[in-house]
Design an enzyme around this catalytic site. Sequence first.
Site, short mmCIF file in Angstrom:
data_model
loop_
_atom_site.label_atom_id
_atom_site.label_comp_id
_atom_site.label_asym_id
_atom_site.label_seq_id
_atom_site.Cartn_x
_atom_site.Cartn_y
_atom_site.Cartn_z
CB CYS A 54 45.21 31.61 32.11
SG CYS A 54 46.76 31.66 32.81
CD GLN A 110 41.25 39.96 36.90
OE1 GLN A 110 41.42 40.96 37.12
NE2 GLN A 110 42.29 38.89 36.59
CG HIS A 146 41.82 32.10 34.63
ND1 HIS A 146 42.79 31.27 35.16
CD2 HIS A 146 42.83 33.19 34.31
CE1 HIS A 146 43.93 31.57 35.38
NE2 HIS A 146 44.19 32.82 34.90
CG ASP A 162 37.46 33.23 38.55
OD1 ASP A 162 37.97 33.82 39.58
OD2 ASP A 162 38.09 32.70 37.78
CE LYS A 222 44.34 37.26 39.37
NZ LYS A 222 45.46 37.28 38.62
N1 PLP Z 1 40.65 33.71 37.64
C1 PLP Z 1 40.73 34.85 36.90
C2 PLP Z 1 39.59 35.38 36.19
C3 PLP Z 1 42.05 35.53 36.83
O1 PLP Z 1 42.42 36.32 36.12
C4 PLP Z 1 43.11 34.56 37.32
C5 PLP Z 1 44.44 35.10 37.34
O2 PLP Z 1 44.91 35.79 36.47
C6 PLP Z 1 42.88 33.40 38.23
C7 PLP Z 1 41.48 32.82 38.27
C8 PLP Z 1 43.79 32.85 39.03
O3 PLP Z 1 44.08 33.40 40.34
P1 PLP Z 1 45.15 33.04 41.19
O4 PLP Z 1 46.34 33.75 40.92
O5 PLP Z 1 44.70 33.55 42.50
O6 PLP Z 1 45.22 31.65 41.49
#
Ligand code: PLP
Length: 423
Positions: A380, A218, A138, A215, A241
């Site tokens: 993204c 998810q 992402h 990260d 989420k």
């Molecule tokens: N990393 C992944 C894999 C995501 O799916 C997302 C959000 O869609 C993020 C990072 C960003 O997360 P946040 O909304 O908590 O900043």
Amino acid sequence: MAKVVDQERAGSTGPSTFDVERIREDFPILGRREHGKPLVYLDSSNTSQKPRQVIETITEYYERHNANLYRAVYALAEEATSMFEAARDKLTRFIGAPDSGSVVFNRGTTESTNLVAYGYARKFLREGDQILVSEVEHHSNLVPWQFAAQATGATIRAIPLAEDGTLDLTDLESLLTERTKILAVTGMSNVLGTMPPLKQLAEAAHAVGAVILVDGAQLVPHSPVNVQDLGIDFLTISGHKMLGPTASGGLYGRRELLEQMDPFLGGGEMIREVHLDRSTFKEPPWKFEAGTMNIAQEVGLGAAIDYLEGLGMEAVRRHEQELTAYALKRLGEAGARVFGPTDVEHRGGAVSFWFKDIHPHDLAQVLDTEGVCIRAGHHCAQPLMRILGVPATARASFYIYNTPAEVDALVEALEKAEGIFVA
Ligand code: PLP
């Protein structure tokens, strides 16, 4: 779906039996109708819906307990502080962290990755060092590292995507060398569902003296996670989420690393002593929590964790595996090209697809008229889209409240779109 009873973990603030119909009753928004049709919410990888237990906790916080943290000595402020710290204790337990001093609260994954890129990478990386990411990341696990690389002279390399949607680890030894200082990798891809072997990657990173950041945006909402079992150094967490409010979540960091790191934001509450020209700072996690915090949000996240623990994360994962397997089958039969791994043992419930050459945005619009919410776009993850050779994908993603009937509704809506766009 199977009903899974997990009495041992039964919480008082949500159902203790994995009964989807019963779970759905806790989500007021699922009673909404869209264009006269029942709402079919298949965009939980984007943000999850919130159960009334979380909504009520936030309301109750503002109605009965609201005050600022730490600063005051009156009972109300002490109450707000202890609710905030209790939420930290819950998150600590939920991810298997050794102590709450290693759990920093902030707005979620993006802020957490930036915190590490700023407080760790900028401090410790030098010219010629490398940051290893993967091709499925992402943007929030790419752009902060790009900033850090620009500031330090480090370079970025990437673990490639394999044909089957997993990470290709064949050349890991040449990618992960003593020049690598940080391995930053997803725990579960928001596009393909890919779940890399984190334990193996953590061991490989440590063998060359690198730290590993996972990260967890998810991963944490959808699967049991234990940072100590995985042996990882940093884990980013998105509260919104995992049934929690927006702008909740935070960062797990190994305590020794958090202690060595520079603060990210400066201001009130993160300090020990301030002079006109210099300051000293509190110990972690407070060193990273400047200014008035997102108190109600983190308290709400605590209620979300209670809810998930009541169900049991093993049961949550099992439910999504069953639903994902069903979706992969139905979408394949309908003629969709589905991206990502096919084995639900090694993937999560974000299912990206391309359908009959209909642009994903057009598809999403027609689906909306049928009450079906999916996401369309690059999610993204523009580098990944280039590798997949598509400008965008349509993505359905599942959570605890989704049912096989909703997968059927998705497929029926796709067939309707086919009738409109494919002569
Ligand atoms: N990393 C992944 C894999 C995501 O799916 C997302 C959000 O869609 C993020 C990072 C960003 O997360 P946040 O909304 O908590 O900043």
